[in-house]
Each structure stands twice: as structure tokens, then as C-alpha cells.
Design a protein around this motif. Structure first.
Motif, PDB file in Angstrom:
ATOM      1  N   VAL A 451       0.836  -1.198   0.000  1.00  0.00           N
ATOM      2  CA  VAL A 451       0.000   0.000   0.000  1.00  0.00           C
ATOM      3  C   VAL A 451       0.874   1.252   0.000  1.00  0.00           C
ATOM      4  O   VAL A 451       0.578   2.243  -0.674  1.00  0.00           O
ATOM      5  CB  VAL A 451      -0.966  -0.004   1.207  1.00  0.00           C
ATOM      6  N   GLU A 452       1.971   1.205   0.756  1.00  0.00           N
ATOM      7  CA  GLU A 452       2.883   2.345   0.788  1.00  0.00           C
ATOM      8  C   GLU A 452       3.498   2.586  -0.594  1.00  0.00           C
ATOM      9  O   GLU A 452       3.614   3.728  -1.051  1.00  0.00           O
ATOM     10  CB  GLU A 452       3.987   2.105   1.816  1.00  0.00           C
ATOM     11  N   ILE A 453       3.892   1.509  -1.263  1.00  0.00           N
ATOM     12  CA  ILE A 453       4.466   1.629  -2.613  1.00  0.00           C
ATOM     13  C   ILE A 453       3.437   2.225  -3.573  1.00  0.00           C
ATOM     14  O   ILE A 453       3.735   3.136  -4.357  1.00  0.00           O
ATOM     15  CB  ILE A 453       4.941   0.247  -3.119  1.00  0.00           C
ATOM     16  N   ILE A 454       2.215   1.711  -3.506  1.00  0.00           N
ATOM     17  CA  ILE A 454       1.156   2.192  -4.395  1.00  0.00           C
ATOM     18  C   ILE A 454       0.874   3.666  -4.174  1.00  0.00           C
ATOM     19  O   ILE A 454       0.689   4.446  -5.117  1.00  0.00           O
ATOM     20  CB  ILE A 454      -0.125   1.350  -4.209  1.00  0.00           C
ATOM     21  N   ASN A 455       0.860   4.078  -2.925  1.00  0.00           N
ATOM     22  CA  ASN A 455       0.618   5.493  -2.626  1.00  0.00           C
ATOM     23  C   ASN A 455       1.741   6.379  -3.140  1.00  0.00           C
ATOM     24  O   ASN A 455       1.516   7.536  -3.527  1.00  0.00           O
ATOM     25  CB  ASN A 455       0.430   5.695  -1.125  1.00  0.00           C
ATOM     26  N   ASN A 456       2.975   5.853  -3.183  1.00  0.00           N
ATOM     27  CA  ASN A 456       4.116   6.627  -3.692  1.00  0.00           C
ATOM     28  C   ASN A 456       3.996   6.903  -5.189  1.00  0.00           C
ATOM     29  O   ASN A 456       4.573   7.874  -5.695  1.00  0.00           O
ATOM     30  CB  ASN A 456       5.428   5.898  -3.403  1.00  0.00           C
ATOM     31  N   VAL A 457       3.291   6.028  -5.899  1.00  0.00           N
ATOM     32  CA  VAL A 457       3.143   6.207  -7.357  1.00  0.00           C
ATOM     33  C   VAL A 457       1.671   6.425  -7.720  1.00  0.00           C
ATOM     34  O   VAL A 457       1.251   6.140  -8.839  1.00  0.00           O
ATOM     35  CB  VAL A 457       3.726   4.987  -8.125  1.00  0.00           C
ATOM     36  N   LYS A 458       0.903   6.949  -6.790  1.00  0.00           N
ATOM     37  CA  LYS A 458      -0.540   7.156  -7.007  1.00  0.00           C
ATOM     38  C   LYS A 458      -0.809   8.071  -8.199  1.00  0.00           C
ATOM     39  O   LYS A 458      -1.689   7.802  -9.030  1.00  0.00           O
ATOM     40  CB  LYS A 458      -1.167   7.748  -5.746  1.00  0.00           C
ATOM     41  N   THR A 459      -0.050   9.143  -8.301  1.00  0.00           N
ATOM     42  CA  THR A 459      -0.247  10.086  -9.412  1.00  0.00           C
ATOM     43  C   THR A 459      -0.033   9.400 -10.749  1.00  0.00           C
ATOM     44  O   THR A 459      -0.795   9.605 -11.709  1.00  0.00           O
ATOM     45  CB  THR A 459       0.716  11.281  -9.277  1.00  0.00           C
ATOM     46  N   GLU A 460       1.021   8.575 -10.843  1.00  0.00           N
ATOM     47  CA  GLU A 460       1.333   7.897 -12.101  1.00  0.00           C
ATOM     48  C   GLU A 460       0.244   6.892 -12.468  1.00  0.00           C
ATOM     49  O   GLU A 460      -0.161   6.791 -13.629  1.00  0.00           O
ATOM     50  CB  GLU A 460       2.692   7.179 -11.998  1.00  0.00           C
ATOM     51  N   ARG A 486     -12.950  -6.002 -17.004  1.00  0.00           N
ATOM     52  CA  ARG A 486     -12.895  -7.447 -16.728  1.00  0.00           C
ATOM     53  C   ARG A 486     -11.484  -7.950 -16.446  1.00  0.00           C
ATOM     54  O   ARG A 486     -11.220  -9.147 -16.498  1.00  0.00           O
ATOM     55  CB  ARG A 486     -13.499  -8.257 -17.879  1.00  0.00           C
ATOM     56  N   GLN A 487     -10.542  -7.069 -16.165  1.00  0.00           N
ATOM     57  CA  GLN A 487      -9.200  -7.492 -15.806  1.00  0.00           C
ATOM     58  C   GLN A 487      -9.079  -7.640 -14.288  1.00  0.00           C
ATOM     59  O   GLN A 487      -9.809  -7.009 -13.517  1.00  0.00           O
ATOM     60  CB  GLN A 487      -8.162  -6.483 -16.307  1.00  0.00           C
ATOM     61  N   ASN A 488      -8.128  -8.461 -13.857  1.00  0.00           N
ATOM     62  CA  ASN A 488      -7.883  -8.687 -12.432  1.00  0.00           C
ATOM     63  C   ASN A 488      -7.032  -7.535 -11.900  1.00  0.00           C
ATOM     64  O   ASN A 488      -5.811  -7.535 -12.041  1.00  0.00           O
ATOM     65  CB  ASN A 488      -7.176 -10.024 -12.220  1.00  0.00           C
ATOM     66  N   LEU A 489      -7.673  -6.555 -11.305  1.00  0.00           N
ATOM     67  CA  LEU A 489      -6.971  -5.348 -10.864  1.00  0.00           C
ATOM     68  C   LEU A 489      -6.018  -5.635  -9.714  1.00  0.00           C
ATOM     69  O   LEU A 489      -4.938  -5.034  -9.619  1.00  0.00           O
ATOM     70  CB  LEU A 489      -7.987  -4.278 -10.458  1.00  0.00           C
ATOM     71  N   LYS A 490      -6.381  -6.537  -8.829  1.00  0.00           N
ATOM     72  CA  LYS A 490      -5.483  -6.882  -7.724  1.00  0.00           C
ATOM     73  C   LYS A 490      -4.186  -7.473  -8.268  1.00  0.00           C
ATOM     74  O   LYS A 490      -3.084  -7.134  -7.802  1.00  0.00           O
ATOM     75  CB  LYS A 490      -6.161  -7.882  -6.780  1.00  0.00           C
ATOM     76  N   GLU A 491      -4.286  -8.325  -9.248  1.00  0.00           N
ATOM     77  CA  GLU A 491      -3.092  -8.926  -9.861  1.00  0.00           C
ATOM     78  C   GLU A 491      -2.197  -7.861 -10.474  1.00  0.00           C
ATOM     79  O   GLU A 491      -0.965  -7.914 -10.358  1.00  0.00           O
ATOM     80  CB  GLU A 491      -3.535  -9.938 -10.921  1.00  0.00           C
ATOM     81  N   ILE A 492      -2.806  -6.869 -11.125  1.00  0.00           N
ATOM     82  CA  ILE A 492      -2.036  -5.782 -11.735  1.00  0.00           C
ATOM     83  C   ILE A 492      -1.309  -4.971 -10.665  1.00  0.00           C
ATOM     84  O   ILE A 492      -0.125  -4.673 -10.789  1.00  0.00           O
ATOM     85  CB  ILE A 492      -2.954  -4.870 -12.569  1.00  0.00           C
ATOM     86  N   PHE A 493      -2.011  -4.635  -9.592  1.00  0.00           N
ATOM     87  CA  PHE A 493      -1.400  -3.849  -8.520  1.00  0.00           C
ATOM     88  C   PHE A 493      -0.269  -4.618  -7.841  1.00  0.00           C
ATOM     89  O   PHE A 493       0.774  -4.047  -7.518  1.00  0.00           O
ATOM     90  CB  PHE A 493      -2.475  -3.453  -7.499  1.00  0.00           C
ATOM     91  N   ILE A 494      -0.457  -5.898  -7.633  1.00  0.00           N
ATOM     92  CA  ILE A 494       0.596  -6.715  -7.011  1.00  0.00           C
ATOM     93  C   ILE A 494       1.825  -6.763  -7.918  1.00  0.00           C
ATOM     94  O   ILE A 494       2.964  -6.640  -7.449  1.00  0.00           O
ATOM     95  CB  ILE A 494       0.081  -8.140  -6.729  1.00  0.00           C
ATOM     96  N   LYS A 495       1.618  -6.920  -9.207  1.00  0.00           N
ATOM     97  CA  LYS A 495       2.739  -6.982 -10.151  1.00  0.00           C
ATOM     98  C   LYS A 495       3.516  -5.671 -10.151  1.00  0.00           C
ATOM     99  O   LYS A 495       4.758  -5.667 -10.141  1.00  0.00           O
ATOM    100  CB  LYS A 495       2.208  -7.277 -11.555  1.00  0.00           C
ATOM    101  N   ILE A 496       2.820  -4.557 -10.143  1.00  0.00           N
ATOM    102  CA  ILE A 496       3.484  -3.247 -10.093  1.00  0.00           C
ATOM    103  C   ILE A 496       4.310  -3.129  -8.818  1.00  0.00           C
ATOM    104  O   ILE A 496       5.481  -2.714  -8.854  1.00  0.00           O
ATOM    105  CB  ILE A 496       2.441  -2.116 -10.162  1.00  0.00           C
ATOM    106  N   CYS A 497       3.745  -3.509  -7.696  1.00  0.00           N
ATOM    107  CA  CYS A 497       4.456  -3.419  -6.410  1.00  0.00           C
ATOM    108  C   CYS A 497       5.684  -4.318  -6.381  1.00  0.00           C
ATOM    109  O   CYS A 497       6.749  -3.921  -5.891  1.00  0.00           O
ATOM    110  CB  CYS A 497       3.515  -3.797  -5.265  1.00  0.00           C
ATOM    111  N   GLU A 498       5.562  -5.523  -6.899  1.00  0.00           N
ATOM    112  CA  GLU A 498       6.688  -6.471  -6.884  1.00  0.00           C
ATOM    113  C   GLU A 498       7.872  -5.921  -7.664  1.00  0.00           C
ATOM    114  O   GLU A 498       9.022  -5.991  -7.220  1.00  0.00           O
ATOM    115  CB  GLU A 498       6.238  -7.814  -7.478  1.00  0.00           C
ATOM    116  N   GLU A 499       7.590  -5.364  -8.827  1.00  0.00           N
ATOM    117  CA  GLU A 499       8.685  -4.902  -9.677  1.00  0.00           C
ATOM    118  C   GLU A 499       9.303  -3.608  -9.159  1.00  0.00           C
ATOM    119  O   GLU A 499      10.511  -3.415  -9.237  1.00  0.00           O
ATOM    120  CB  GLU A 499       8.187  -4.743 -11.115  1.00  0.00           C
ATOM    121  N   ILE A 500       8.490  -2.721  -8.615  1.00  0.00           N
ATOM    122  CA  ILE A 500       9.036  -1.496  -8.039  1.00  0.00           C
ATOM    123  C   ILE A 500       9.879  -1.831  -6.811  1.00  0.00           C
ATOM    124  O   ILE A 500      10.951  -1.269  -6.603  1.00  0.00           O
ATOM    125  CB  ILE A 500       7.909  -0.512  -7.687  1.00  0.00           C
TER     126      ILE A 500
END
Length: 575
Positions: A451-460, A486-500
Motif C-alpha cells: 500500500v505504501e508503494i502504491i501510494n508513492n506512485v498514485k499520481t502515475e 474485466r481485468q484482475n486489478l489486484k493482480e495488476i497492482f501486485i505486479k506493479i508493487c513487486e517490480e518497483i
């Protein structure tokens, strides 16, 4: 008194540590001296990968006795014609090379300027003898017993194989920048004088030369030339990125990163292009003396130069992706099948989908194509209107991965995921999407760290049309772009966090944005294994025809192949 002056021989050895670090660094200094002396032939003889002996022979201008004696003193040079340190056109200069080498090895120089010839021997940095000699014009420098005075430093040298590999790599780089010079290393590695293109092909290999784009552009007093690889030709590290400034080899992490960034959206982020680039700038705008071995430089107008290089590379890459790329694709396809397409009967069609000129906005002047509203069956009759659309119409889906379409006598095989990923990425980059407010927000847990990572790139992320908020360890999606329906949004967010988290993209905003875009495009695209109706396949074809850089996906792979009737006739030996 705690401050004392260092003895001269210690000073020389310290300087030698910067210049005479290993055999390859010594060879670099001596070869650059030969090139600056106008040599057109340079021969290198090595024993024990240079540890026991290094001999550099050249046919340059040579020296008189007076110049010879001065050349081995500290802070002497022939390469600074005035007192202007920012007007250096040679590959030198620091004025310490020979003196530093002489302090850590035995040194012998034989030189002739065409009128006289002399031999100078040095040990422990001091001249022993200077006697008349016999030699044709040029200079021979012999370095023996490297580090005999400081054996502790010799222990840091690598194996003969490793040191020889470094030497050969160095010679190749110097040879690339100097195609008019003949090089010979131990009669094993040889490069004959010739054209720049031939030298590139000889050293970098025919495969690179055939899979590269030529760069030759100029802006104001900056010029950039050389070759860069196609997006599909890449490596796992940056060791094959060669950069020269005014003919000088340099090692610049900023420029290497800049080159990699130029390939974003057409090459996987963990891959690197192969490049040979020569940057020509006014000597007054570059400081070559910021590094002891002259491997780094400092630019007066760094921002302008970075902008110039980025613009030149992106222009070349985009032009390639937009123009006809079928020939390279089909050539590789044919080679894999061991089919010769060189004959006239096997010649491929020389048009790309982007060569067709028509106003895509005039829907009334073109026959309609299937939409998502009314599914078609594969066995249905295909409308005879293929010529109006370069990619024709879908015939069938193969292996739930590839689309087969027909246009006249041509067939296209399209990778449905790769091409749709490009379509979605271009829409994201150009913000060509519609937003959709969710009647029921999509809510899921990520954990405090993510959640902290996601908030850091919230604007992007929100710039991509994904509007969300966080509460404790949960993410609540309020609005999404149409391409993520119809995409899995949780999966997308997890992937973004993992790579960052893994690659620390948060430190580089540009990389962060690019990675988020690529991740969202990948997950927002049709996947391999996903069954498509004919109308869905045709909709993809129509989008493909108007999408920039559609011939490659954002990982650098081809998105489609074209097969014409002549190719099939050749395959079945009908012609």
C-alpha cells in the motif's frame, strides 16, 4: 610535524596505479600515443597476456632525441599545442603515461623521425642509456616485468585468459573508432584497413550489422553517427554498448541509461541494445581530463547533448517501427525454414501496412467491418473487400494464440497478445481511453508495505485512468479505463508493487512510469490461450492498422508475419 612530502618514486607509483592498472590499461595508453602520432599500422606483441612483456610497434611520426628524453618525464606532452586545456583534439593527454609506466616496469623505447633513430632504456623510472639505433620511421615501446618493483600489485592481476580477453576487447573498441588503422595482436587478432561499415561488420559480426539501424544525424555543432540494434536484437547486459566521444572510448553510465531509455516501449526493461555510437562535439564543450585513464568525460552542455542523443535514437527506432519491417521479419522466418528467397521468384512483397494511404476517418467511403455487437462464425463467408484494409480479414484463430488473416494473395499470422499489448500501450501513452466509474468499487487487500508503494506512485497510476484510494492495508478502485474492463486489478497492482520493490523504480520517476505503463498494458491485453470470435479478431486488425510501432511489441518481439503466395509456391517447390 606530521605532514611530509612523498618521495618521487612513491608519487610515480601512485600515479601508475591510475594509469598502469593492468596490461590492457597500459596498452590503451600506448596505442593512443601511436594513433596520435599518425600511425596507420600498429602491431602488438604480448607474452603472458602482457604480464611479462608488451611490445607496441607503429609507423607513426617518431621522435627526435630531445623529444624522446622529454617524453618519459612527468607532465610533458606533445598533444597540448596551447595552454588551453579545453582545446584538445588528440586521444591524450595527461602527460604522465610513460613516466608512470616506467615506475612500475622496465621500459625501452626505440624511435625514429625519419632523420635519426634512438633507443632509450629505463628502470625504476630513471633513464639508464640513450644510444643511437636503427629503425624505420615510427616508434617501438617495450614494457617488461610489469610490477616487478611492487609485486603486491601483481597479485591483483587476473588469469592470463581474463587479461587477454580484456586486451582483445580493448583493441576491438579502438579498432572500431579507427578503421583506417591496421591492427595486429600476436598475429592472431588482425583488422585490416577499410571502411567504417566493414570494420563494424568485422568486429561486431554480420548478425549485428544485418539487424541494426544506421545513425547519422547532426544538430548545431553536435554530430552522432554509428549503428544501433533493432529492438529484437538485444542482450542481457550493457557490455555491448560502445560509446565514443571524438573518437575516444568512454564509459558513461548516464549515456548508457539514456540509450536504454530510448528503447523503452519496444524492448523488455531487463534487456539491452547493442550499439556503436560516435558523438562528435566541439573540444571546448567536453572535458576529457576528469578521469585518470580518460574513460570518463564531462560535457559543458550535458542537457543539450542528452536531448540530442535521445531525439536521434528515438527518431531512428520509431521510423523503423513505422516503416516496412516485413523484409527483416520474413528473412528470419525463411532462414529458419532453410528456404532461399533470394531469387526473383521468391521475392517478398515490398509493402507494409503503413504504405497504404487512405483516410481512416471516412467511415462512409469504406465498407463496414464486423463489430463486437454481432459475433460471426469462423465458417462464414469472408466479405470480398480485403483490398480496402491492408491486413484483410480474419480467417481463423490458431492454437488460441495466433490470428490468421487474408488480404488478397497475402496471409498474415498475428500474435494476438503481442499486437494487442502494443495497441493498448500506445493508447496509454497517448491517453486515448475512456474512463468508467464502477457501480461497485473493486476492493482488495495488499498489505501495508505494498500500500505504501502504491501510494508513492498514485499520481502515475491515476494518470492511466485508474482512480483509487487506500484505507489501512486495502485498495479501493473507484474508476478504471475501458481497456482494463474485466481485468484482475489486484493482480495488476501486485505486479506493479513487486517490480518497483525489486528494482527500486521509485528512485527514477521515468522508469517508474514506463514500468507501470508496460505492466498495465500487458495485463490489460488479450492473452495467449484466450479464444476470440472472428469479429473480435477483425477489430484487432483494424486497430493494428492505425497503431504506431505496431510491427514490434514493447518487448521487441515481432507482432506479425506476412506470407504471400510466392513464398508458399517456393515452400512447396512449385516454382
Amino acid at each position: 610535524m606530521i605532514i611530509k612530502r612523498l618521495p618521487e618514486h612513491i608519487i610515480n607509483q601512485i600515479c601508475a596505479g591510475e594509469i598502469a592498472e593492468k596490461p590492457s590499461s597500459i596498452i590503451k595508453e600506448l596505442i593512443e600515443n601511436s594513433i596520435d602520432a599518425g600511425a596507420s599500422e600498429i602491431k602488438i606483441l604480448l607474452e603472458d597476456a602482457g604480464k611479462s612483456k608488451i611490445v607496441i610497434w607503429d609507423n607513426g611520426s617518431g621522435m627526435s632525441k630531445e623529444d624522446l628524453l622529454l617524453s618519459v618525464e612527468r607532465h610533458t606532452t606533445s598533444k597540448l599545442k596551447t595552454d588551453d586545456l579545453f582545446n584538445i583534439t588528440s586521444l591524450g593527454f595527461r602527460g604522465e603515461a610513460l613516466a608512470s609506466i616506467a615506475s612500475v616496469a622496465k621500459l625501452k623505447i626505440i624511435t625514429s623521425n625519419g632523420n635519426e633513430a634512438w633507443e632509450l632504456k629505463l628502470e625504476d623510472g630513471k633513464a639508464l642509456t640513450c644510444t643511437p639505433a636503427s629503425r624505420v620511421q615510427g616508434t617501438t615501446v617495450e614494457v617488461s616485468d610489469l610490477f616487478y618493483k611492487i609485486p603486491a600489485r601483481a597479485k591483483f592481476l587476473k588469469s592470463d585468459k581474463s587479461e587477454m580477453s580484456a586486451i582483445n576487447n580493448l583493441i576491438e573498441k579502438i579498432a572500431i573508432a579507427n578503421p583506417n588503422v591496421y591492427f595486429n595482436v600476436n598475429d592472431k587478432l588482425k583488422f585490416n584497413k577499410g571502411s567504417y561499415d566493414n570494420r563494424i561488420s568485422e568486429i561486431m559480426g554480420d548478425e549485428f550489422f544485418k539487424n541494426s539501424l544506421k545513425i547519422d544525424t547532426q544538430r548545431e555543432n553536435y554530430k552522432l553517427d554509428g549503428f544501433i540494434s533493432l529492438p529484437s536484437y538485444n542482450k542481457g547486459n550493457s557490455l555491448n554498448i560502445y560509446i565514443f566521444v571524438n573518437g575516444r572510448i568512454i564509459r558513461d553510465k548516464n549515456l548508457t541509461t539514456l540509450i536504454k531509455v530510448a528503447y523503452q516501449d519496444v524492448m523488455a526493461y531487463d534487456r539491452y541494445p547493442v550499439c556503436v555510437l560516435n558523438l562528435h562535439v566541439d573540444p571546448h564543450e567536453v572535458d576529457i581530463n576528469v578521469h585518470p585513464s580518460k574513460l570518463e568525460v564531462r560535457f559543458l552542455q550535458e542537457g543539450k547533448i542528452r536531448s540530442f542523443i535521445m531525439s536521434a535514437l528515438k527518431q531512428a527506432i520509431n521510423d523503423y517501427c513505422l516503416r516496412d519491417s516485413f523484409q527483416n521479419v520474413e528473412k528470419n522466418f525463411a532462414i529458419n525454414e532453410q528456404i532461399d528467397l533470394s531469387s526473383e521468384s521468391g521475392k517478398v512483397t515490398e509493402h507494409s501496412i503503413f504504405d497504404f494511404k487512405y483516410d481512416r476517418g471516412e467511415s462512409t467511403s469504406k465498407p463496414p467491418y464486423p463489430s463486437y455487437s454481432k459475433p460471426l462464425q469462423v465458417h462464414q463467408h469472408i466479405p470480398q473487400i480485403e483490398d480496402d484494409y491492408p491486413l484483410g480479414f480474419a480467417v481463423t484463430q490458431m492454437f488460441k494464440t495466433y490470428i490468421l488473416s487474408k488480404a488478397g494473395n497475402d496471409f498474415f499470422i498475428i500474435d494476438q497478445h503481442a499486437v494487442h499489448e502494443r495497441i493498448v500501450l500506445e493508447k496509454i501513452n497517448n491517453r486515448e481511453f475512456k474512463r468508467q466509474i464502477l457501480l461497485i468499487p473493486d476492493q482488495f487487500k495488499l498489505g501495508d508495505e505494498y500500500v505504501e508503494i502504491i501510494n508513492n506512485v498514485k499520481t502515475e497510476i491515476e494518470s492511466l485512468g485508474v482512480i483509487f484510494k487506500t484505507e489501512n492495508d486495502e485498495v479501493i478502485i473507484i474508476e478504471i479505463p475501458d481497456y482494463l474492463y474485466r481485468q484482475n486489478l489486484k493482480e495488476i497492482f501486485i505486479k506493479i508493487c513487486e517490480e518497483i520493490a525489486e528494482f527500486d523504480f521509485s528512485k527514477a520517476l521515468e522508469k517508474t512510469i514506463h514500468k507501470i505503463n508496460s505492466t498495465v498494458a500487458c495485463h490489460g491485453s488479450i492473452r495467449a490461450g484466450q479464444e476470440l470470435s472472428v469479429d473480435e479478431m477483425n477489430a484487432i486488425l483494424r486497430q493494428l492498422e492505425i497503431t504506431p510501432r505496431a510491427s514490434v511489441c514493447n518487448h521487441g518481439r515481432p507482432t506479425f508475419f506476412k506470407v504471400d503466395k510466392k513464398w508458399l509456391d517456393k515452400l512447396f517447390e512449385r516454382i
